[in-house]
Write a protein that holds these residues in place. Structure first.
Motif, short mmCIF file in Angstrom:
data_model
loop_
_atom_site.label_atom_id
_atom_site.label_comp_id
_atom_site.label_asym_id
_atom_site.label_seq_id
_atom_site.Cartn_x
_atom_site.Cartn_y
_atom_site.Cartn_z
N GLY A 32 0.82 -1.21 0.00
CA GLY A 32 0.00 0.00 0.00
C GLY A 32 0.84 1.25 0.00
N ALA A 33 1.94 1.24 0.77
CA ALA A 33 2.79 2.43 0.87
C ALA A 33 3.48 2.74 -0.45
CB ALA A 33 3.83 2.23 1.97
N ILE A 34 4.02 1.72 -1.12
CA ILE A 34 4.71 1.96 -2.40
C ILE A 34 3.70 2.40 -3.45
CG2 ILE A 34 4.58 -0.35 -3.42
CD1 ILE A 34 7.71 1.82 -3.42
N THR A 35 2.46 1.91 -3.36
CA THR A 35 1.41 2.32 -4.29
C THR A 35 1.09 3.79 -4.10
OG1 THR A 35 0.46 0.10 -4.29
CG2 THR A 35 -0.94 1.89 -5.07
N ILE A 36 0.91 4.22 -2.85
CA ILE A 36 0.60 5.62 -2.58
C ILE A 36 1.81 6.51 -2.91
CG2 ILE A 36 0.14 7.28 -0.73
CD1 ILE A 36 -1.68 5.19 0.54
N ARG A 101 -1.25 13.92 2.38
CA ARG A 101 -1.96 13.33 3.52
C ARG A 101 -3.47 13.57 3.42
NH1 ARG A 101 0.75 11.41 7.88
NH2 ARG A 101 2.99 11.89 8.06
N LEU A 102 -3.85 14.69 2.83
CA LEU A 102 -5.27 14.99 2.68
C LEU A 102 -5.91 14.20 1.54
CD1 LEU A 102 -5.18 18.89 3.10
CD2 LEU A 102 -5.89 17.18 4.80
N ILE A 103 -5.12 13.95 0.49
CA ILE A 103 -5.67 13.31 -0.71
C ILE A 103 -5.80 11.80 -0.55
CG2 ILE A 103 -5.21 12.79 -3.15
CD1 ILE A 103 -3.93 15.56 -3.38
N PHE A 104 -4.76 11.17 -0.01
CA PHE A 104 -4.71 9.71 -0.02
C PHE A 104 -5.25 9.12 1.28
CE2 PHE A 104 -1.49 11.00 -3.08
CZ PHE A 104 -1.83 10.21 -4.16
N ASN A 105 -5.95 8.01 1.11
CA ASN A 105 -6.53 7.30 2.25
C ASN A 105 -5.72 6.05 2.55
OD1 ASN A 105 -9.12 8.83 2.75
ND2 ASN A 105 -9.36 8.36 0.59
N ILE A 111 0.53 5.57 5.28
CA ILE A 111 0.81 6.94 4.85
C ILE A 111 2.21 7.38 5.28
CG2 ILE A 111 0.10 9.35 5.01
CD1 ILE A 111 -1.78 7.65 3.35
N ASP A 112 2.61 7.06 6.50
CA ASP A 112 3.94 7.44 6.98
C ASP A 112 5.04 6.79 6.14
OD1 ASP A 112 2.86 9.01 8.94
OD2 ASP A 112 3.10 7.56 10.56
N LEU A 113 4.86 5.52 5.81
CA LEU A 113 5.83 4.84 4.95
C LEU A 113 5.88 5.47 3.57
CD1 LEU A 113 5.52 0.98 5.61
CD2 LEU A 113 7.59 2.38 5.81
N ALA A 114 4.72 5.81 3.03
CA ALA A 114 4.65 6.43 1.70
C ALA A 114 5.38 7.76 1.67
CB ALA A 114 3.19 6.62 1.28
N LEU A 115 5.26 8.55 2.73
CA LEU A 115 5.92 9.85 2.78
C LEU A 115 7.42 9.71 3.03
CD1 LEU A 115 3.31 12.10 4.62
CD2 LEU A 115 3.85 11.96 2.18
N VAL A 242 -8.36 6.80 -8.05
CA VAL A 242 -8.46 5.34 -8.00
C VAL A 242 -7.73 4.81 -6.77
CG1 VAL A 242 -7.77 3.19 -9.12
CG2 VAL A 242 -8.84 5.00 -10.46
N THR A 243 -6.49 5.28 -6.57
CA THR A 243 -5.71 4.84 -5.41
C THR A 243 -6.35 5.31 -4.11
OG1 THR A 243 -3.67 4.89 -6.72
CG2 THR A 243 -3.44 4.91 -4.33
N SER A 244 -6.80 6.56 -4.09
CA SER A 244 -7.42 7.10 -2.88
C SER A 244 -8.71 6.35 -2.54
CB SER A 244 -7.71 8.59 -3.07
OG SER A 244 -8.34 9.13 -1.93
N ALA A 245 -9.55 6.10 -3.55
CA ALA A 245 -10.81 5.39 -3.31
C ALA A 245 -10.57 3.96 -2.86
CB ALA A 245 -11.66 5.41 -4.58
N SER A 246 -9.53 3.32 -3.40
CA SER A 246 -9.18 1.96 -2.97
C SER A 246 -8.81 1.93 -1.50
CB SER A 246 -8.01 1.43 -3.81
OG SER A 246 -8.34 1.38 -5.18
N GLY A 247 -7.97 2.90 -1.09
CA GLY A 247 -7.57 2.96 0.31
C GLY A 247 -8.73 3.27 1.24
N LYS A 248 -9.70 4.04 0.72
CA LYS A 248 -10.87 4.37 1.53
C LYS A 248 -11.73 3.14 1.81
CE LYS A 248 -14.57 7.82 1.77
NZ LYS A 248 -15.23 8.95 1.07
#
Length: 437
Positions: A32-36, A101-105, A111-115, A242-248
């Motif tokens: 999930g992190a590498i995807t975001i 952080r606001l855009i991605f779920n 999220i921390d790993l993605a950043l 698409v990525t944000s909705a998937s995470g939601k």
């Protein structure tokens, strides 16, 4: 023209697949992190895709008209603009991270790993955007072999560095990002070396930096590129959504859709190999005022596209589950992904014409039509998604399960791809063929 472009583009999803394979064997959280993290850069870099697309179209037309003075001016404009934009991105990296952080779920850990990935990879911006302009210029100059060698070199360096930093030094997701940074700067140096080696004499003869950067000279460049920019904003918005909705929906669905998108990525980059050839040839024959060769190029691009679509559909049908095991050994995620196997098969059929017509219209610098088609397709995506959400929610009559929610998302996405191709097909004659008269 197409074969080197295909090889170039195969290396791009290969890199993403290796990154996914490396982190995919760490945990589903890392998937999930590498995807975001990748989506953040897609959102950023896709918006500046005009540095490659606009450059290739203008350069190809200058090449076809044998106007090498203009070709060099285009190179100066594109490369200078790339470095300016990259500097702005590095300066604004912290506000960008807050926006992400606001855009991605996703969970806080994801999220921390993605950043963590983002704050390392952002330093590759000058190299990445500089390479956009260099590759676009080479393609416009009818030389698809140089971008191929650059891409192969970048990906070899990246794979070696990522494996070393993650498996040997245990730098986790930051190691994958650092591998990308090193590879991008290595590729930029190789690209500049090729430009000097193969076009150094022409560049020295025609280069006029001040004249190239005058507003009067740059107005047409910005006009076309502003349309491509707006088009790409819509494209980035759809993919980011698409990525944000998937995470939601859930972290599990986010991981599933990350694997599904690998099938799309593989097909799209191979099909883009033909689209890049289309940019080169269409622009060249428009610049040379050769309508016969222009029509022949477009016809064969579509024939090859349909053939590849058939091949990919068959391969995905037979080997789809085996391909998934390359990316992850999480049996639950793989089993969950196979519940959506229909979308895997639909991706080539719905997407091939969109990729090919993009290349054709870029070569013709028919950017307004591309922009308008993208506006309509993107609107259809969001209308379909939210209408489906309403039908299967409390406002409707049917229950909104995770499975249904994700199918709504993919229905909207495939409709978006299909509409892009159909709308551009209707504008082929008035916006492309007439340009060569």
């Amino acid at each position: 023209m197409a074969i080197p472009n295909i090889i170039t583009n195969i290396t791009v999803p290969l890199l993403g697949m290796v990154d996914m394979a490396i982190v995919g064997h760490l945990s589903s959280t890392h998937i999930g992190a590498i995807t975001i993290g990748t989506s953040i850069f897609n959102l950023i870099y896709w918006n500046f895709g005009f540095l490659r697309m606009g450059t290739s179209g203008f350069t190809a037309q200058a090449y076809g008209a044998r106007n090498f003075d203009e070709a060099v001016k285009i190179f100066v404009r594109a490369f200078g603009l790339a470095l300016f934009i990259a500097a702005a991105l590095i300066i604004l990296q912290y506000p960008i991270s807050l926006l992400a952080r606001l855009i991605f779920n996703g969970s806080k850990e994801v999220i921390d790993l993605a950043l963590t990935y983002f704050f390392v990879r952002i330093w590759a911006a000058p190299a990445t955007l500089g390479l956009y302009s260099i590759k676009g210029w080479f393609i416009g100059m009818q030389n698809s072999k140089l971008p191929m060698w650059i891409a192969i070199f970048i990906n070899v360096v990246n794979i070696i560095c990522s494996l070393l930093f993650v498996l040997v030094f245990h730098w986790d997701i930051a190691g994958v990002a650092l591998g990308t940074v090193i590879a991008q700067y290595s590729g930029l140096l190789v690209g500049l070396f090729f430009a000097r080696k193969y076009y150094g004499r022409m560049i020295r003869r025609h280069i006029r930096i001040r004249e190239s950067l005058k507003w009067k000279e740059m107005k047409a460049f910005f006009k076309v590129n502003s349309d491509i920019f707006l088009r790409t904003v819509c494209l980035a918005a759809v993919f980011t959504f698409v990525t944000s909705a998937s995470g939601k929906i859930s972290d599990e669905v986010l991981a599933i859709d990350a694997l599904l998108l690998q099938f799309f990525t593989l097909f799209s980059y191979i099909m883009d190999g033909f689209a890049y050839a289309g940019e080169s040839l269409v622009g060249r024959f428009i610049g040379a005022r050769d309508p016969k060769q222009l029509r022949s190029s477009v016809r064969w691009l579509l024939v090859w596209g349909m053939g590849l679509t058939l091949i990919f559909t068959v391969v995905y049908a037979i080997f789809g589950e085996g391909i998934l095991h390359i990316f992850s050994d999480d049996e639950a995620i793989i089993a969950g992904t196979m519940h959506y196997r229909f979308w895997i098969l639909a991706i080539p059929i719905c997407g091939f014409s969109a990729f090919l017509f993009d290349g054709i219209f870029i070569g013709a610098t028919a950017s307004r039509t591309m922009r308008n088609a993208m506006f309509i397709a993107s609107a259809a995506f969001f209308i379909t998604y939210y209408l489906g959400q309403y039908i299967f929610s409390d406002g409707g009559t049917l229950p909104l399960t995770e499975f249904i929610a994700n199918n709504i998302l993919w229905t909207a996405f495939l409709l978006y791809l299909t509409l892009r191709g159909v709308l551009l097909a209707f504008r082929l004659k008035p916006d492309v063929y007439v340009s060569a008269r």
